[in-house]
Structures are given as structure tokens and as C-alpha cells.
Design an enzyme around this catalytic site. Structure first.
Site, PDB file in Angstrom:
ATOM      1  N   HIS A  57       0.832  -1.226   0.000  1.00  0.00           N
ATOM      2  CA  HIS A  57       0.000   0.000   0.000  1.00  0.00           C
ATOM      3  C   HIS A  57       0.859   1.266   0.000  1.00  0.00           C
ATOM      4  O   HIS A  57       0.422   2.302   0.485  1.00  0.00           O
ATOM      5  CB  HIS A  57      -0.957   0.030   1.198  1.00  0.00           C
ATOM      6  CG  HIS A  57      -1.709  -1.242   1.399  1.00  0.00           C
ATOM      7  ND1 HIS A  57      -2.931  -1.491   0.813  1.00  0.00           N
ATOM      8  CD2 HIS A  57      -1.397  -2.361   2.107  1.00  0.00           C
ATOM      9  CE1 HIS A  57      -3.350  -2.698   1.156  1.00  0.00           C
ATOM     10  NE2 HIS A  57      -2.436  -3.254   1.939  1.00  0.00           N
TER      11      HIS A  57
ATOM     12  N   SER B  20      15.330  22.306 -15.484  1.00  0.00           N
ATOM     13  CA  SER B  20      14.139  23.089 -15.785  1.00  0.00           C
ATOM     14  C   SER B  20      14.582  24.397 -16.407  1.00  0.00           C
ATOM     15  O   SER B  20      15.635  24.936 -16.065  1.00  0.00           O
ATOM     16  CB  SER B  20      13.362  23.352 -14.496  1.00  0.00           C
ATOM     17  OG  SER B  20      12.571  24.509 -14.639  1.00  0.00           O
TER      18      SER B  20
ATOM     19  N   LYS C 185      16.283  22.516 -10.247  1.00  0.00           N
ATOM     20  CA  LYS C 185      15.623  21.254 -10.578  1.00  0.00           C
ATOM     21  C   LYS C 185      16.511  20.240 -11.281  1.00  0.00           C
ATOM     22  O   LYS C 185      17.379  20.579 -12.072  1.00  0.00           O
ATOM     23  CB  LYS C 185      14.417  21.523 -11.487  1.00  0.00           C
ATOM     24  CG  LYS C 185      13.287  22.233 -10.787  1.00  0.00           C
ATOM     25  CD  LYS C 185      12.428  21.291  -9.981  1.00  0.00           C
ATOM     26  CE  LYS C 185      11.503  20.536 -10.909  1.00  0.00           C
ATOM     27  NZ  LYS C 185      10.757  19.521 -10.179  1.00  0.00           N
TER      28      LYS C 185
ATOM     29  N   GLU D  51      10.439   8.954 -16.624  1.00  0.00           N
ATOM     30  CA  GLU D  51       9.042   9.365 -16.810  1.00  0.00           C
ATOM     31  C   GLU D  51       8.560   9.064 -18.222  1.00  0.00           C
ATOM     32  O   GLU D  51       7.420   8.647 -18.437  1.00  0.00           O
ATOM     33  CB  GLU D  51       8.896  10.863 -16.521  1.00  0.00           C
ATOM     34  CG  GLU D  51       9.045  11.205 -15.055  1.00  0.00           C
ATOM     35  CD  GLU D  51       9.053  12.709 -14.818  1.00  0.00           C
ATOM     36  OE1 GLU D  51       8.119  13.206 -14.197  1.00  0.00           O
ATOM     37  OE2 GLU D  51       9.998  13.383 -15.264  1.00  0.00           O
TER      38      GLU D  51
END
Ligand code: ARG
Length: 473
Positions: free
Chosen positions: A161, A282, A288, A295
Site C-alpha cells: 500500500h 528546468s 531542478k 518518466e
């Protein structure tokens, strides 16, 4: 010259040709041009058989073979490119051949239809891609086993979970993906077996009147079998389903792995750092460092699932035998193959260069009261009913949670207050590494069990590699 201006190979029966717009709508050349090498190999094997069977002359066969070999070299070296004047790669190559060698080129298609020709080329192509995919999957497995061996003593939280559940070895967690990929390789092997059936000689659908030798063609092209039914043979794309399905499941595995790597590289987890080469920045936020490539693997998985669904849907209502719909079998399947191959390489690179923060993982393994089960088991071992043990440990967890402490921080005296039998043993019972190593069952996370698993993994990898090598020869 556009396709509309060119004389069609079926021109005899027609008084008009489709418009340029319809030709463009109907062409598959942009998609199937990548099967050029397979088309040449299939045609050479067919021509050789025709001559051996006395169906065409030896001279014609030689002209065809040398013409096709030249075409092969020119395409390979980038000296021959097909514009948009042909309907597909099969017509493009045959037309070029005939322009060069004359009437002999026109005899190549004797006893053959594009229906069995395209089935043949697609099967040859699929077999080759299976090997490339299996190779990439095996490389990734190799990297995973290497990482698992290198980090054998790293303890981390195991989750259910997405809540900390029980501590595990990082190696154990990584090896879970090793076995997933092993099943992917098995699915690829199955796709290979499905593709390894030679369709030529089926002609359009009913077989041919010429005395062809199908077994000789199969042997020359390295097929394990000859198809048993000409109608099935020209309408069967199950091997493409199998291949695309194998890609889809592989992508789902990679996507799950990437999801974990993305989570683990977040500041919240801090378990790993991805190499700069596998990250991007970024344009606005200077601080960043984003896990873009992981992804993208996760994102592209959606497209590959779409490729599979699209492919299956094309076939669901098709009557036997060949229907032009079937030309739509390749775009999605090829996309699935390309995407999966690239994704395997990306993930392999991410893992080969990843930095593992052992301390952070171990620290996280101390949180979440993950030794609670072992503490309850220990009490049950003294003869206490497990339900009562569960209750006692549950109350202890509730108390420590309120106090902001971990199970490892409690003193022997405090444990003795919880239950007399805990005073002496509790600190050993809740030791995170001991909790891990107590899982000695086969396939469990205890260090000894994981070492045995690593041996099994190496063995499985060697067997898959041997399979691939036996086919690639
Ligand atoms: N381009 C076609 C395909 O990929 C080749 C087969 C054409 N056969 C036919 N009867 N029109 O399916």
C-alpha cells in the site's frame, strides 16, 4: 513520377487508376520499407527454389539473384532510395529489379502472391526483432543482477500500500524485476516460435499450381516449420499479436520500475540519485533535476498498450483470408517494438549509473515500526496466543507513534515493562538486519536466501543467453 502516373502491376484489367490522393492513402511503403532486407532474402530464396524446381530457368534465377543482391547493397549503403511511386516495399523492389534486368524480373513473382510474400517478410522481420529485444532485456537483467550483487548488504523498507511494511534487502527488491524480465524474455521466445513458420507457397490464399518446394525455401531462410494451411497462412498475424503483447508486458514492467525509481529519487525518499546524463533541468527553476527519461518510459507505456489494442482491433472482424486491413498490422507493432527496445536501453542506462544512498535506505528501514510482526511472533513463540501478542505490540506501536520514537529506541527496561519476556530479547528481535535475515524461506529476503536467489538468477540468465546465441548464429 508519382504512383498515380506509374503503370500499375495489375494494370491489364483497369481503365482508370486511383488518384494521387488515394495512392497516398493506400501506400504502406513509409511503414514497410524497413523490411527491405527481409524482402530481398525472401525473393532470393524463392527464385532459387523456382530454378531448382525447373519452374524458371537457371539464367533467369541468376539474373534475379545478382540483381537483388545489388539492390540489397545499394539500399544498405544508402545509394538506393524509394520515393513515393510504389505501393509497398515489395512492389518497389520488384519494380526496380525488373527495370534493371528486364523480363527475368517479371518471372520472380511466379507461384507467389504479395499475400504470402508480406506474411513471409513480416515473420522474418519479427524474428529478428525478437532477438534484438531479448538481447536488450538480457542486458538489463545483467545490470540488475550486478547491482544486486554490489549492494547485497543494503537494507531498505519493503512496502505494501506504499506504506512501510517489512524491511527487505535492496537486492531482493531489485531482483523482483530480474524475474519479471525473465518472463518477458520467455514471452519473446514464444513470439519467435510463433513467427518461425514459413508461409511462402500459400500464394494468394489457395496454394499454387506450380510444383514449388516449400521445405527448401523454409530451410534456406532458416524457418523451423512450413505452414499447414494456405488460408490460415496468409491471414495469420498471431505472431504479431504475440510480439506486441510481449512488448506491452515488458513496458508495463519497465514502467513500474521507473515509477519506483522516480519515487526513490525524490527528496521525500532520497534513496537514489540518477546520473546527470539521465536527468534534465528546468528552464525556469535552476535547482531542478528531473527524472525525465524514466518518466518518458512510463509515459510511452501508454502508447504501446494502445499499439496492442489497435492491432487486435484491426483483426477482430476480418473474414478469411487476406484483407487490405491487414496492412495496418505493422505501424503499431513496429512502434511497440521500437519503443520497447529503446525503453530497455534507457532503463539499463539509468540503473548502470544510479547512485544508491545506503544510509538513507537503512534510516528509512528503522521507521514505520517494521519489526512489529517479529515482535509479535516472538511473544507468540513464548506460548502466548498470536492474537494477544498482536494486541500488545499494536498498543506499543500506538504509544511510540505518539512519542515519536522507533521500536529500536526502546530500552530493555521499557521492553520488560511491556512484557517480561521482552526485556532480554527485544533489542535482538527488532534489529532491522536481524528482521531481514530471519526471512530464510526460499525466495525470501534473508541474506542467505538472496544469495541463493542470485545464483539462480545467474543460471537463468545463462540459459536465456544460450537460447539467443543458438538462434543468432
Ligand atoms: N502492402 C500490403 C500489406 O502490407 C501487401 C499485400 C498486398 N496484397 C494485396 N492483395 N493487395 O498487407
Amino acid at each position: 513520377m508519382t504512383m498515380a502516373d506509374a503503370k500499375k502491376p495489375w494494370g491489364g484489367r483497369f481503365e482508370k487508376s486511383p488518384s494521387a490522393f488515394l495512392d497516398e492513402f493506400g501506400t504502406s511503403l513509409p511503414v514497410d520499407r524497413r523490411m527491405w532486407a527481409e524482402d530481398v532474402a525472401g525473393s532470393i530464396a524463392h527464385a532459387r527454389m523456382l530454378a531448382d524446381q525447373g519452374i524458371i530457368s537457371e539464367r533467369d534465377a541468376e539474373a534475379i539473384e545478382s540483381g537483388l543482391s545489388e539492390i540489397y547493397r545499394e539500399i544498405r549503403d544508402g545509394r538506393l532510395e524509394f520515393g513515393n511511386a510504389d505501393e509497398d516495399i515489395h512492389m518497389a523492389i520488384e519494380r526496380t529489379l525488373t527495370e534493371r534486368i528486364g523480363p527475368a524480373g517479371g518471372r520472380l513473382h511466379t507461384g507467389r502472391s504479395r499475400n504470402d510474400q508480406v506474411a513471409l517478410d513480416t515473420r522474418l522481420y519479427a524474428k529478428g526483432r525478437v532477438l534484438a529485444l531479448a538481447d536488450a532485456a538480457t542486458k538489463l537483467q545483467e545490470t540488475i543482477v550486478g547491482l544486486a550483487e554490489e549492494h547485497l548488504d543494503v537494507v531498505m523498507p519493503g512496502y505494501t500500500h506504499l506504506q512501510r511494511a517489512q524491511p527487505v534487502l535492496l537486492s531482493h527488491h531489485l531482483l523482483a524485476y530480474f524475474w519479471m524480465l525473465g518472463r518477458d524474455v520467455r514471452r519473446l521466445r514464444h513470439a519467435h516460435e510463433a513467427a518461425d513458420v514459413m508461409p511462402l507457397g500459400s500464394a494468394a490464399l489457395a496454394g499454387t499450381t506450380f510444383p514449388v518446394d516449400r521445405a527448401a525455401v523454409a530451410e534456406r531462410l532458416g524457418f523451423a516449420a512450413v505452414s499447414a494451411n494456405s488460408m490460415d497462412s496468409v491471414s495469420d498475424r498471431d505472431f504479431m499479436f504475440d510480439l506486441t503483447y510481449a512488448c506491452t508486458v515488458t513496458m508495463i514492467h519497465l514502467s513500474r520500475l521507473c515509477e519506483e525509481l522516480i519515487l526513490w529519487s525524490s527528496e521525500e525518499f532520497g534513496f537514489i540519485r540518477m546520473d546527470d546524463a539521465y536527468s534534465t533541468g528546468s528552464s525556469i527553476m535552476p535547482q531542478k533535476k528531473n527524472p525525465d527519461f524514466a518518466e518518458l518510459v512510463r509515459g510511452k507505456t501508454g502508447r504501446v498498450i494502445g499499439d496492442l489494442v489497435g492491432l487486435l482491433t484491426v483483426f477482430k472482424g476480418l473474414p478469411l483470408t487476406y484483407n487490405k486491413d491487414m496492412q495496418e498490422d505493422k505501424e503499431g507493432a513496429f512502434d511497440a517494438v521500437d519503443t520497447t527496445l529503446a525503453a530497455l536501453k534507457v532503463v539499463e542506462g539509468v540503473l548502470a549509473t544510479v547512485y544508491v544512498n545506503d544510509d538513507r535506505m537503512l534510516e528509512a528501514a528503522h521507521g514505520g515500526f517494521m519489526a512489529a510482526t517479529d515482535l509479535a511472533d516472538h511473544l507468540a513463540g513464548t506460548g502466548m496466543p498470536f492474537r494477544e501478542a498482536h494486541e500488545i505490540v499494536g498498543s506499543l506501536v500506538l504509544r511510540l507513534e505518539k512519542e515519536g520514537r522507533t521500536l529500536q529506541e526502546l530500552s530493555a527496561a521499557e521492553y520488560a515493562e511491556v512484557h517480561p519476556s521482552l526485556g532480554r530479547d527485544a533489542s535482538d528481535v527488532v534489529d532491522v538486519r536481524a528482521v531481514v535475515n530471519r526471512r530464510t524461506s526460499d525466495g525470501g529476503t534473508g541474506a542467505e536466501a538472496v544469495k541463493a536467489q542470485l545464483v539462480a538468477a545467474r543460471k537463468a540468465l545463462a540459459a536465456d543467453t544460450a537460447w539467443a546465441e543458438s538462434l543468432a548464429k
